[in-house]
Design an enzyme around this catalytic site. Structure first.
Site, mmCIF file in Angstrom:
data_model
loop_
_atom_site.group_PDB
_atom_site.id
_atom_site.type_symbol
_atom_site.label_atom_id
_atom_site.label_comp_id
_atom_site.label_asym_id
_atom_site.label_seq_id
_atom_site.Cartn_x
_atom_site.Cartn_y
_atom_site.Cartn_z
ATOM 1 N N GLU A 91 0.631 -1.267 0.001
ATOM 2 C CA GLU A 91 -0.049 -0.082 -0.039
ATOM 3 C C GLU A 91 1.014 1.284 0.017
ATOM 4 O O GLU A 91 0.609 2.085 -0.639
ATOM 5 C CB GLU A 91 -1.013 0.126 1.325
ATOM 6 C CG GLU A 91 -1.900 1.248 1.367
ATOM 7 C CD GLU A 91 -2.637 1.375 0.293
ATOM 8 O OE1 GLU A 91 -3.368 0.520 -0.245
ATOM 9 O OE2 GLU A 91 -3.029 2.658 -0.050
ATOM 10 N N TYR A 94 7.964 4.035 1.461
ATOM 11 C CA TYR A 94 8.497 5.649 1.750
ATOM 12 C C TYR A 94 9.649 5.546 2.434
ATOM 13 O O TYR A 94 9.763 5.127 3.469
ATOM 14 C CB TYR A 94 7.359 6.588 2.278
ATOM 15 C CG TYR A 94 7.957 7.957 2.477
ATOM 16 C CD1 TYR A 94 8.100 8.292 3.699
ATOM 17 C CD2 TYR A 94 8.083 8.775 1.574
ATOM 18 C CE1 TYR A 94 8.624 9.733 3.919
ATOM 19 C CE2 TYR A 94 8.344 10.090 1.295
ATOM 20 C CZ TYR A 94 8.535 10.729 2.940
ATOM 21 O OH TYR A 94 9.188 11.862 3.029
ATOM 22 N N GLY A 103 19.898 1.890 -0.186
ATOM 23 C CA GLY A 103 19.147 0.699 -0.137
ATOM 24 C C GLY A 103 18.075 0.433 0.759
ATOM 25 O O GLY A 103 17.417 -0.882 0.911
ATOM 26 N N GLY A 105 14.743 1.321 0.832
ATOM 27 C CA GLY A 105 13.668 1.186 0.170
ATOM 28 C C GLY A 105 13.518 -0.170 -0.448
ATOM 29 O O GLY A 105 12.738 -0.952 -0.227
ATOM 30 N N ASN A 132 4.956 10.171 -11.144
ATOM 31 C CA ASN A 132 5.987 9.850 -10.537
ATOM 32 C C ASN A 132 7.182 8.780 -11.042
ATOM 33 O O ASN A 132 7.230 7.725 -10.725
ATOM 34 C CB ASN A 132 5.309 8.928 -9.264
ATOM 35 C CG ASN A 132 6.268 8.810 -8.188
ATOM 36 O OD1 ASN A 132 7.524 9.198 -8.211
ATOM 37 N ND2 ASN A 132 5.845 8.462 -6.835
ATOM 38 N N LYS A 133 8.072 9.652 -11.804
ATOM 39 C CA LYS A 133 8.888 8.906 -12.736
ATOM 40 C C LYS A 133 9.850 8.323 -11.832
ATOM 41 O O LYS A 133 10.299 7.097 -11.927
ATOM 42 C CB LYS A 133 9.589 9.966 -13.673
ATOM 43 C CG LYS A 133 10.362 9.331 -14.571
ATOM 44 C CD LYS A 133 10.405 9.962 -16.092
ATOM 45 C CE LYS A 133 10.776 8.961 -17.012
ATOM 46 N NZ LYS A 133 12.088 7.967 -16.590
ATOM 47 N N TYR A 139 10.440 0.717 -9.605
ATOM 48 C CA TYR A 139 9.832 -0.635 -9.649
ATOM 49 C C TYR A 139 10.184 -1.270 -10.816
ATOM 50 O O TYR A 139 10.208 -2.365 -11.034
ATOM 51 C CB TYR A 139 8.437 -0.284 -9.600
ATOM 52 C CG TYR A 139 8.122 0.361 -8.291
ATOM 53 C CD1 TYR A 139 7.395 1.541 -8.078
ATOM 54 C CD2 TYR A 139 8.259 -0.452 -7.262
ATOM 55 C CE1 TYR A 139 6.878 2.103 -6.926
ATOM 56 C CE2 TYR A 139 8.094 0.270 -5.724
ATOM 57 C CZ TYR A 139 7.462 1.355 -5.662
ATOM 58 O OH TYR A 139 6.869 1.759 -4.259
#
Lengths: 171, 171
Positions: A91, A94, A103, A105, A132-133, A139
């Site tokens: 969900e 951050y 590292g 995230g 959100n580039k 991802y």
């Protein structure tokens, strides 16, 4: 810099709330946050939790400018796909700007992937804002597929008055 | 013909639920993607911590389908969490067999779900729809749904098992 990724406790809810608001500001929607840390505590730490949350913590000597040691979080729960079964839904993910590039995230996301696999989940799902580039790139680099682009899925919602109206017309 | 009841799914319904899941997948042109079995549905929906909830629409014996079925529609949902507003009801699958459409079954199911959402203090009901599925998008919009993909730019992503495994093995 050292950091640890661990399960959150009820005592972390104030920090988690702080980071939720930070992320909402980044997503340009800070006024949308209506929840309080007390509700988070009630909903996340009862015998039937509605979510799980991991936090990233740094030692005292590396605390943020404002004195915080909880510097990132990964908020998730389990959902279901009628074609393949259990899914882990990410969900929120951050990390405070001053702690990026280390590292953290990736570590939060990997741990959630691990937890998901241990529960027999076949995939991890999440949404990202189309502008959100940095996140879209991050991802993609981890192997994520944009299902809105690839398959045309659109996210819809019933809320507020629309939900009430629909509910009132039920017998 | 308009007699039908809506009821909570029971373990004995799993074979009908799987049949309807496959019919819906066929409509979405992705029938070969359904890998779930009756046993998965049983374990995941009727254990101690269910991963999903399900309601079914059932007609009396004298109105059974051409193939002899009395369970003719279903909706599968679960509870998710938005860190900004709290509990949400997520509508995963929603389907009524073709020969039973036009009698208000779909409408009744949706109203029942929205009633459940309001009763359990959910702020919103979310779901995804394929962008080419104009009849469904219109059905939902007529009842007050907003399209978050076009209004706010949300894009749905997934990370599939192979990448989950890869991610969870490096920490």
């Amino acid at each position: 810099m050292n950091y640890t990724v661990r399960d959150s406790t009820p005592g972390d809810c104030k920090d988690i709330m702080r980071l939720i608001v930070d992320l909402a500001e980044y997503e340009k929607m800070p006024n949308e946050v209506k929840l309080s840390h007390k509700e988070l505590e009630a909903d996340g730490f009862s015998s039937n939790p509605f979510f799980k949350c991991l936090v990233a913590e740094v030692p005292e000597e590396f605390k943020s400018k404002e004195g915080h040691t909880i510097v990132g979080y990964g908020f998730y729960f389990f959902t279901y796909c009628t074609w393949k079964g259990r899914v882990v839904y990410l969900e929120d993910l951050y990390v405070m700007p001053e702690f990026r590039g280390k590292g953290i995230g990736k570590a939060l996301m990997s741990r959630i992937a691990q937890i998901g696999r241990a529960q027999g989940c076949v995939r991890m799902q999440f949404t990202v804002l189309d502008w959100n580039k940095p996140s879209l790139d991050f991802y993609s680099s981890q192997g994520a597929l944009n299902l809105t682009a690839a398959e045309g899925w659109q996210l819809l919602r019933f809320e507020g008055e629309a939900l009430e109206k629909l509910a009132q017309s039920a017998n | 013909m308009a007699n039908f009841i809506l009821r909570k799914a029971e373990p004995k319904d799993v074979s009908d639920i799987l049949r309807l899941i496959k019919e819906l997948a066929k409509f979405e042109e992705m029938e070969d993607q359904v890998l779930l079995t009756e046993k998965d549905l049983l374990d995941d929906g009727f254990g101690e911590h269910p991963f999903y909830h399900c309601v079914v629409a059932e007609v009396p014996n004298e109105q059974q389908s051409s193939e002899g079925h009395t369970v003719v529609g279903f909706a599968m949902y679960y509870f998710t969490y938005d860190p900004w507003i709290g509990k949400l009801l997520y509508l995963e699958d929603f389907y009524v067999m073709k020969e039973y459409r036009g009698y208000g079954m779909g409408s009744k199911i949706l109203k029942h779900l929205s009633h459940t959402a309001v009763k359990t203090r959910c702020s919103s009901m979310h779901f995804i729809v394929a962008e080419w599925n104009k009849p469904s998008i219109e059905f939902y919009k007529r009842r007050g749904a907003s399209d978050l993909s076009s209004e706010e730019g949300w894009r749905l992503f997934e990370i599939d098992k192979q990448y989950l495994v890869k991610m969870s093995s490096k920490e």
